[in-house]
Design a protein around this motif. Structure first.
Motif, PDB file in Angstrom:
ATOM      1  N   TYR A   1     -18.821   5.287 -40.323  1.00  0.00           N
ATOM      2  CA  TYR A   1     -19.778   5.556 -39.255  1.00  0.00           C
ATOM      3  C   TYR A   1     -19.730   4.392 -38.274  1.00  0.00           C
ATOM      4  CZ  TYR A   1     -22.793   2.351 -41.941  1.00  0.00           C
ATOM      5  OH  TYR A   1     -23.298   1.261 -42.623  1.00  0.00           O
ATOM      6  N   LEU A   2     -20.266   4.613 -37.097  1.00  0.00           N
ATOM      7  CA  LEU A   2     -20.427   3.545 -36.108  1.00  0.00           C
ATOM      8  C   LEU A   2     -21.890   3.152 -36.051  1.00  0.00           C
ATOM      9  CD1 LEU A   2     -18.147   4.902 -33.249  1.00  0.00           C
ATOM     10  CD2 LEU A   2     -17.688   2.899 -34.676  1.00  0.00           C
ATOM     11  N   GLU A   3     -22.142   1.861 -36.129  1.00  0.00           N
ATOM     12  CA  GLU A   3     -23.515   1.362 -36.035  1.00  0.00           C
ATOM     13  C   GLU A   3     -23.669   0.563 -34.744  1.00  0.00           C
ATOM     14  OE1 GLU A   3     -26.544  -1.717 -38.290  1.00  0.00           O
ATOM     15  OE2 GLU A   3     -25.167  -0.519 -39.509  1.00  0.00           O
ATOM     16  N   PHE A   4     -24.541   1.051 -33.843  1.00  0.00           N
ATOM     17  CA  PHE A   4     -24.807   0.350 -32.597  1.00  0.00           C
ATOM     18  C   PHE A   4     -25.820  -0.763 -32.832  1.00  0.00           C
ATOM     19  CE2 PHE A   4     -22.882   4.259 -31.234  1.00  0.00           C
ATOM     20  CZ  PHE A   4     -22.167   3.913 -30.115  1.00  0.00           C
ATOM     21  N   GLU A   5     -25.796  -1.719 -31.942  1.00  0.00           N
ATOM     22  CA  GLU A   5     -26.675  -2.883 -32.069  1.00  0.00           C
ATOM     23  C   GLU A   5     -28.149  -2.488 -31.992  1.00  0.00           C
ATOM     24  OE1 GLU A   5     -27.246  -7.162 -29.740  1.00  0.00           O
ATOM     25  OE2 GLU A   5     -26.452  -5.412 -28.675  1.00  0.00           O
ATOM     26  N   LYS A   6     -28.454  -1.510 -31.132  1.00  0.00           N
ATOM     27  CA  LYS A   6     -29.839  -1.095 -30.911  1.00  0.00           C
ATOM     28  C   LYS A   6     -29.947   0.420 -31.068  1.00  0.00           C
ATOM     29  CE  LYS A   6     -30.628  -4.824 -27.587  1.00  0.00           C
ATOM     30  NZ  LYS A   6     -30.981  -5.173 -26.180  1.00  0.00           N
ATOM     31  N   LYS A   7     -31.146   0.886 -31.317  1.00  0.00           N
ATOM     32  CA  LYS A   7     -31.364   2.323 -31.337  1.00  0.00           C
ATOM     33  C   LYS A   7     -31.096   2.892 -29.951  1.00  0.00           C
ATOM     34  CE  LYS A   7     -34.661   2.715 -35.153  1.00  0.00           C
ATOM     35  NZ  LYS A   7     -36.008   3.171 -35.566  1.00  0.00           N
ATOM     36  N   GLU A   8     -30.369   3.995 -29.919  1.00  0.00           N
ATOM     37  CA  GLU A   8     -29.945   4.584 -28.656  1.00  0.00           C
ATOM     38  C   GLU A   8     -30.444   6.027 -28.528  1.00  0.00           C
ATOM     39  OE1 GLU A   8     -28.353   3.035 -26.289  1.00  0.00           O
ATOM     40  OE2 GLU A   8     -27.410   1.304 -27.261  1.00  0.00           O
TER      41      GLU A   8
ATOM     42  N   ALA B   1     -28.616   8.458 -26.493  1.00  0.00           N
ATOM     43  CA  ALA B   1     -27.377   8.431 -25.714  1.00  0.00           C
ATOM     44  C   ALA B   1     -26.724   9.791 -25.641  1.00  0.00           C
ATOM     45  CB  ALA B   1     -26.401   7.426 -26.318  1.00  0.00           C
ATOM     46  N   ASP B   2     -26.255  10.127 -24.442  1.00  0.00           N
ATOM     47  CA  ASP B   2     -25.439  11.310 -24.211  1.00  0.00           C
ATOM     48  C   ASP B   2     -23.981  10.895 -24.096  1.00  0.00           C
ATOM     49  OD1 ASP B   2     -27.751  12.821 -24.043  1.00  0.00           O
ATOM     50  OD2 ASP B   2     -27.834  12.718 -21.855  1.00  0.00           O
ATOM     51  N   LYS B   3     -23.088  11.772 -24.512  1.00  0.00           N
ATOM     52  CA  LYS B   3     -21.683  11.586 -24.164  1.00  0.00           C
ATOM     53  C   LYS B   3     -21.398  12.402 -22.913  1.00  0.00           C
ATOM     54  CE  LYS B   3     -19.639  15.257 -27.048  1.00  0.00           C
ATOM     55  NZ  LYS B   3     -18.613  15.591 -28.058  1.00  0.00           N
ATOM     56  N   TYR B   4     -20.581  11.841 -22.040  1.00  0.00           N
ATOM     57  CA  TYR B   4     -20.209  12.494 -20.794  1.00  0.00           C
ATOM     58  C   TYR B   4     -18.918  13.267 -21.029  1.00  0.00           C
ATOM     59  CZ  TYR B   4     -23.965   9.989 -18.559  1.00  0.00           C
ATOM     60  OH  TYR B   4     -25.220   9.529 -18.216  1.00  0.00           O
ATOM     61  N   LEU B   5     -18.967  14.557 -20.815  1.00  0.00           N
ATOM     62  CA  LEU B   5     -17.883  15.429 -21.244  1.00  0.00           C
ATOM     63  C   LEU B   5     -16.699  15.400 -20.283  1.00  0.00           C
ATOM     64  CD1 LEU B   5     -19.948  18.499 -22.494  1.00  0.00           C
ATOM     65  CD2 LEU B   5     -19.197  16.476 -23.770  1.00  0.00           C
ATOM     66  N   LEU B   6     -15.521  15.579 -20.870  1.00  0.00           N
ATOM     67  CA  LEU B   6     -14.267  15.559 -20.130  1.00  0.00           C
ATOM     68  C   LEU B   6     -13.631  16.938 -20.117  1.00  0.00           C
ATOM     69  CD1 LEU B   6     -12.849  12.294 -21.720  1.00  0.00           C
ATOM     70  CD2 LEU B   6     -13.614  12.519 -19.350  1.00  0.00           C
TER      71      LEU B   6
ATOM     72  N   LYS C   1     -25.987  15.514 -26.092  1.00  0.00           N
ATOM     73  CA  LYS C   1     -26.709  14.479 -26.827  1.00  0.00           C
ATOM     74  C   LYS C   1     -25.931  14.078 -28.072  1.00  0.00           C
ATOM     75  CE  LYS C   1     -30.227  13.163 -25.908  1.00  0.00           C
ATOM     76  NZ  LYS C   1     -30.623  11.987 -25.094  1.00  0.00           N
ATOM     77  N   VAL C   2     -25.787  12.762 -28.272  1.00  0.00           N
ATOM     78  CA  VAL C   2     -25.062  12.226 -29.419  1.00  0.00           C
ATOM     79  C   VAL C   2     -25.984  11.427 -30.329  1.00  0.00           C
ATOM     80  CG1 VAL C   2     -23.203  10.674 -30.135  1.00  0.00           C
ATOM     81  CG2 VAL C   2     -22.859  12.190 -28.192  1.00  0.00           C
ATOM     82  N   LEU C   3     -26.859  10.633 -29.724  1.00  0.00           N
ATOM     83  CA  LEU C   3     -27.781   9.793 -30.491  1.00  0.00           C
ATOM     84  C   LEU C   3     -29.203  10.016 -30.003  1.00  0.00           C
ATOM     85  CD1 LEU C   3     -25.736   6.463 -30.484  1.00  0.00           C
ATOM     86  CD2 LEU C   3     -26.110   7.945 -32.459  1.00  0.00           C
ATOM     87  N   THR C   4     -30.123  10.189 -30.951  1.00  0.00           N
ATOM     88  CA  THR C   4     -31.537  10.330 -30.635  1.00  0.00           C
ATOM     89  C   THR C   4     -32.307   9.298 -31.414  1.00  0.00           C
ATOM     90  OG1 THR C   4     -31.265  12.709 -30.267  1.00  0.00           O
ATOM     91  CG2 THR C   4     -33.511  11.897 -30.591  1.00  0.00           C
ATOM     92  N   ASP C   5     -32.719   8.233 -30.720  1.00  0.00           N
ATOM     93  CA  ASP C   5     -33.476   7.139 -31.332  1.00  0.00           C
ATOM     94  C   ASP C   5     -32.809   6.668 -32.627  1.00  0.00           C
ATOM     95  OD1 ASP C   5     -35.568   5.283 -31.332  1.00  0.00           O
ATOM     96  OD2 ASP C   5     -36.816   6.539 -32.627  1.00  0.00           O
TER      97      ASP C   5
ATOM     98  N   VAL D   1     -17.540   9.434 -24.275  1.00  0.00           N
ATOM     99  CA  VAL D   1     -17.686   8.534 -23.133  1.00  0.00           C
ATOM    100  C   VAL D   1     -19.166   8.245 -22.925  1.00  0.00           C
ATOM    101  CG1 VAL D   1     -17.312   8.251 -20.656  1.00  0.00           C
ATOM    102  CG2 VAL D   1     -15.593   9.426 -22.046  1.00  0.00           C
ATOM    103  N   PHE D   2     -19.512   6.947 -22.944  1.00  0.00           N
ATOM    104  CA  PHE D   2     -20.899   6.524 -22.787  1.00  0.00           C
ATOM    105  C   PHE D   2     -21.053   5.664 -21.537  1.00  0.00           C
ATOM    106  CE2 PHE D   2     -20.272   7.004 -27.407  1.00  0.00           C
ATOM    107  CZ  PHE D   2     -21.317   7.889 -27.706  1.00  0.00           C
ATOM    108  N   LYS D   3     -22.228   5.770 -20.943  1.00  0.00           N
ATOM    109  CA  LYS D   3     -22.562   4.949 -19.776  1.00  0.00           C
ATOM    110  C   LYS D   3     -23.838   4.166 -20.063  1.00  0.00           C
ATOM    111  CE  LYS D   3     -20.870   8.434 -16.446  1.00  0.00           C
ATOM    112  NZ  LYS D   3     -21.196   9.165 -15.192  1.00  0.00           N
ATOM    113  N   ASN D   4     -23.821   2.876 -19.728  1.00  0.00           N
ATOM    114  CA  ASN D   4     -25.021   2.032 -19.709  1.00  0.00           C
ATOM    115  C   ASN D   4     -25.840   2.114 -20.997  1.00  0.00           C
ATOM    116  OD1 ASN D   4     -24.575   1.118 -16.975  1.00  0.00           O
ATOM    117  ND2 ASN D   4     -25.156   3.175 -16.330  1.00  0.00           N
TER     118      ASN D   4
END
Length: 290
Positions: free
Chosen positions: A160-167, A169-174, A185-189, A206-209
């Protein structure tokens, strides 16, 4: 030409071809964490992305009324760099414009890639110098691929991938490598992004900000892990070539692909960096292996 660095904890190898990292070895178990570039799946290991990140619409852009052709991720990854500086703990590589690059990219520049080892971390620093009389436009990014799984006998589902902070986050589709203005939506809190063999069936995530400045590839069955710090990078890509490919790329980006309705004008490109004549741009990402 391959050059090597090592300290008490890690060893690296870097090639002048593309200034590409070739190996990243943890000495305590002599394990290479970097994908070995088997062309059956993907023949690269950790290419440098410059002067664009991602794909251009129709593989072309316009500047000052002229049309220029450029393929995905730019030309730096296929250029022979010069090793311009070496010490016990760092290697610095550089390229400048040439007749060949000016046909694709009408700007005079210097790009330096500096690899520095400290403890069990590798610092990869990018320095872009505007050697032109005008403002230049560019993106720069990283594309390191790591073994997935990292340990024999484990499966991709163990990771799994563990981010530094709760996110949130949406992925931007290609769509054929271009952003299509849709998100999912990829991550919810949550800090945790579960990985499956089919995670990348619709291309890269693909993630932004993001709020996080670090993300770590971890296993539930062993303690090997890879942490990538991307402080100051507004975009992050995560990718693998197929469900069968035994690697995952964690990619800090200072730029992003075109959208499906892009104007093609480089000045209007999302994420493009602008640098005034005589000025410099620097950024660094860090890879830590444990």
């Amino acid at each position: 030409m391959i050059s090597k660095l090592e300290n008490n904890e890690i060893k690296i190898e870097v090639d002048t071809a593309g200034a590409q990292l070739q190996k990243l070895i943890l000495k305590k178990d002599n394990k290479n964490y970097l994908w070995h570039g088997n062309s059956e799946y993907w023949g690269r290991r950790a290419p440098v992305l410059f002067p664009i990140v991602g794909r251009l619409k129709d593989d072309r852009y316009f500047y000052d009324g002229q049309k220029y052709k450029m393929t995905q991720h730019g030309f730096a990854r296929d250029k022979e760099f010069e090793l311009v500086e070496q010490s016990r703990n760092h290697l610095t590589y550089a390229i400048e414009e040439s007749e060949a690059t000016l046909e694709k990219y009408p700007f005079r520049f210097r790009l330096e890639i500096k690899y520095t080892i400290k403890g069990n971390s590798l610092f990869v620093a990018y320095r872009v110098v505007n050697q032109d009389h005008q403002e230049i436009y560019f993106s720069v990014g990283a594309h390191p691929a790591f073994y997935w799984p990292l340990t024999e006998g484990e499966s991709k589902e163990d990771y799994y991938l563990e981010f530094e902070k709760k996110e949130n986050a949406d992925k931007y589709l290609l769509e054929s490598g271009l952003l299509n203005h849709q998100t999912e939506k990829v991550l919810t809190d949550s800090k945790i992004l579960e990985l499956q063999p089919d995670t990348f069936k619709e291309d890269a995530l693909v993630f932004k900000n993001l709020k996080s400045e670090k993300v770590t590839l971890k296993s539930r069955k062993s303690d090997r892990e890879v942490e990538v710090e991307f402080k100051g990078f507004p975009f992050l890509g995560i990718w693998s070539q197929s469900a069968e490919a035994p690697f995952i790329c964690i990619e800090p980006w200072q730029g992003i692909a075109d959208s499906v309705d892009s104007s093609g004008k480089i000045e209007q490109k999302e994420g493009i960096r602008k640098l005034k004549a005589g000025k410099e741009f620097e950024c660094t990402h860090t890879i830590t292996i444990r």
